[in-house]
Design a protein around this motif. Sequence first.
Motif, short mmCIF file in Angstrom:
data_model
loop_
_atom_site.label_atom_id
_atom_site.label_comp_id
_atom_site.label_asym_id
_atom_site.label_seq_id
_atom_site.Cartn_x
_atom_site.Cartn_y
_atom_site.Cartn_z
N SER A 275 43.97 47.92 43.60
CA SER A 275 42.75 47.26 43.12
C SER A 275 42.42 47.69 41.69
O SER A 275 42.87 48.74 41.20
CB SER A 275 41.57 47.61 44.02
OG SER A 275 41.21 48.97 43.89
N GLU A 276 41.61 46.87 41.05
CA GLU A 276 41.16 47.18 39.69
C GLU A 276 40.36 48.48 39.68
O GLU A 276 40.47 49.29 38.75
CB GLU A 276 40.30 46.03 39.17
CG GLU A 276 39.81 46.23 37.74
CD GLU A 276 39.03 45.02 37.25
OE1 GLU A 276 38.31 45.17 36.23
OE2 GLU A 276 39.15 43.95 37.85
N GLU A 277 39.58 48.70 40.75
CA GLU A 277 38.77 49.92 40.83
C GLU A 277 39.65 51.16 40.90
O GLU A 277 39.33 52.20 40.32
CB GLU A 277 37.84 49.86 42.04
CG GLU A 277 36.71 48.83 41.94
CD GLU A 277 37.21 47.40 42.10
OE1 GLU A 277 38.33 47.21 42.65
OE2 GLU A 277 36.50 46.47 41.66
N LYS B 266 41.05 51.90 37.40
CA LYS B 266 40.02 52.47 36.53
C LYS B 266 39.70 53.90 36.92
O LYS B 266 39.49 54.77 36.05
CB LYS B 266 38.77 51.60 36.57
CG LYS B 266 38.93 50.24 35.89
CD LYS B 266 37.66 49.43 35.98
CE LYS B 266 37.81 48.09 35.25
NZ LYS B 266 36.57 47.25 35.35
N TYR C 99 48.59 50.60 36.53
CA TYR C 99 48.76 49.69 37.67
C TYR C 99 50.20 49.69 38.15
O TYR C 99 50.47 49.78 39.36
CB TYR C 99 48.35 48.27 37.25
CG TYR C 99 48.51 47.24 38.35
CD1 TYR C 99 47.46 46.97 39.23
CD2 TYR C 99 49.71 46.55 38.52
CE1 TYR C 99 47.61 46.04 40.25
CE2 TYR C 99 49.88 45.62 39.54
CZ TYR C 99 48.82 45.37 40.40
OH TYR C 99 48.97 44.46 41.41
N PHE D 234 45.87 49.94 31.15
CA PHE D 234 45.58 49.48 32.51
C PHE D 234 46.87 49.03 33.19
O PHE D 234 47.15 49.39 34.34
CB PHE D 234 44.58 48.32 32.46
CG PHE D 234 44.18 47.80 33.81
CD1 PHE D 234 43.01 48.23 34.42
CD2 PHE D 234 44.97 46.87 34.48
CE1 PHE D 234 42.64 47.75 35.69
CE2 PHE D 234 44.62 46.38 35.74
CZ PHE D 234 43.44 46.83 36.33
#
Length: 442
Positions: A176-178, A181, A414, A410
């Motif tokens: 996930s993006e969360e 981050k 990822y 990012f």
Amino acid sequence: MLAGSLLAAAAVAQNAVPPAATPQGAAPQGGLNLPSNPQFFGDTDPSVRKATAIVNSEIITGTDVDHRMALLVMANQGRTISPEDMKRLRAQTLRNLVDESLQIQAAKASEIEVTKAEIDRYFERYAQSTGQTGAQMTAFLAQNNSSVQTVKRQIEAEIAWSRLQGREIEPFVNVSEEEVKAMIDRLNASKGQPEYSVSEIYLPIQGGNDAEVEQSANAIAAQIAQGAPFQVAAQRFSQASTAARGGSLGWVKADQLPAELSEAVRSLPVGQISRPIKIAGGYSIVRVDDSRQVLTSDPRDAVLSLLQMSLSFPKGMTRDQASGKVAELAKVSQEMGGCGGAQAAAQRIGAELVSNDTTRVRDLPPALQNMILALDVGQATTPFGSVEDGVRVLVLCGRDDPSQAATPSFDQVYAQLSEQRVNLRAQRYLRDLRRDAVVEYR
């Protein structure tokens, strides 16, 4: 930079399972009812089995094992392997060939095709990377009691397993993006802390063969300590998904690894290997390839402009006989006025000059790294080398210092998190293939 750790993730998964109750007088084995002092009926040495097997009706012959073992002998570059180590490495080689069969069979069951043309092209590129043509490599393998077939079988298994992961595992891995981050935030918070470039060789325990695997791990570690390339040993023997890239885990922080490996990584000098270490599910041998600080520029990333001034000596000359010329090399290199005077100085003492403007400090041997970092432009190192191979000095002609290290993007984080999860699922997938396979040893 962050890199995923299969071993760290596997340890987390292992520790997440609550322990089962242990029957009285039995060893805790995840619910298995095992006595603490088992009494055996028959021979307790599993190595009495001959080095052949039938894997789901596919035959692995003694010749297959011989040819794969010959690759290890070649990698040892003439170093002696004891009969005891040969026996243990042969057993490990057979286990690896069984896994390769399972990987190829699983890919075929999923209608994944690896064509002969693809394997041939991959082999040609491999041969070219060693400075040979495919035909020359084929002849070289035959001359050294191996075969092109054993190399191509390994190539087929690697391609098939990679494609199977792409179809059966990668589409079902989500990051996930969360999460990305959060990982970037943790990296920024850990700025300045040490991290390590680590390589591994992982041998799983299968069916209670703990002692046998430990012996194999000790034999592999002994060969590496005697000079066998770690990367080759990882490709030949490691059962982790990192084997295809020579065992490299990439850059990790020590606390990302299981506690047993974390302690070893923190204490190992760069370039050294650990003893075989027992972790959840198997044994691991690790090597620290490099170290640095998180998100901090490292002087060893500086790019150097170097001159190498070297002296060669006649065959048979002793160290004492050469000492006068070595002393002259040291004196001249310190008094010649830097790189501008190197040509004239080399001509005076009959030395050879070689220049390189793209050498990173960290690519030099560790002992030279520290010496070079202490030099000013124009200064030279202490003479090093041997009478047999030549004695030389390095003269620092220039240095481009590294820029400030940047937080990984990012997309980079990822990709690394995704790879970690794919690796863990691939290891579980192979474990399930082993469990469900019909393997008959002859």
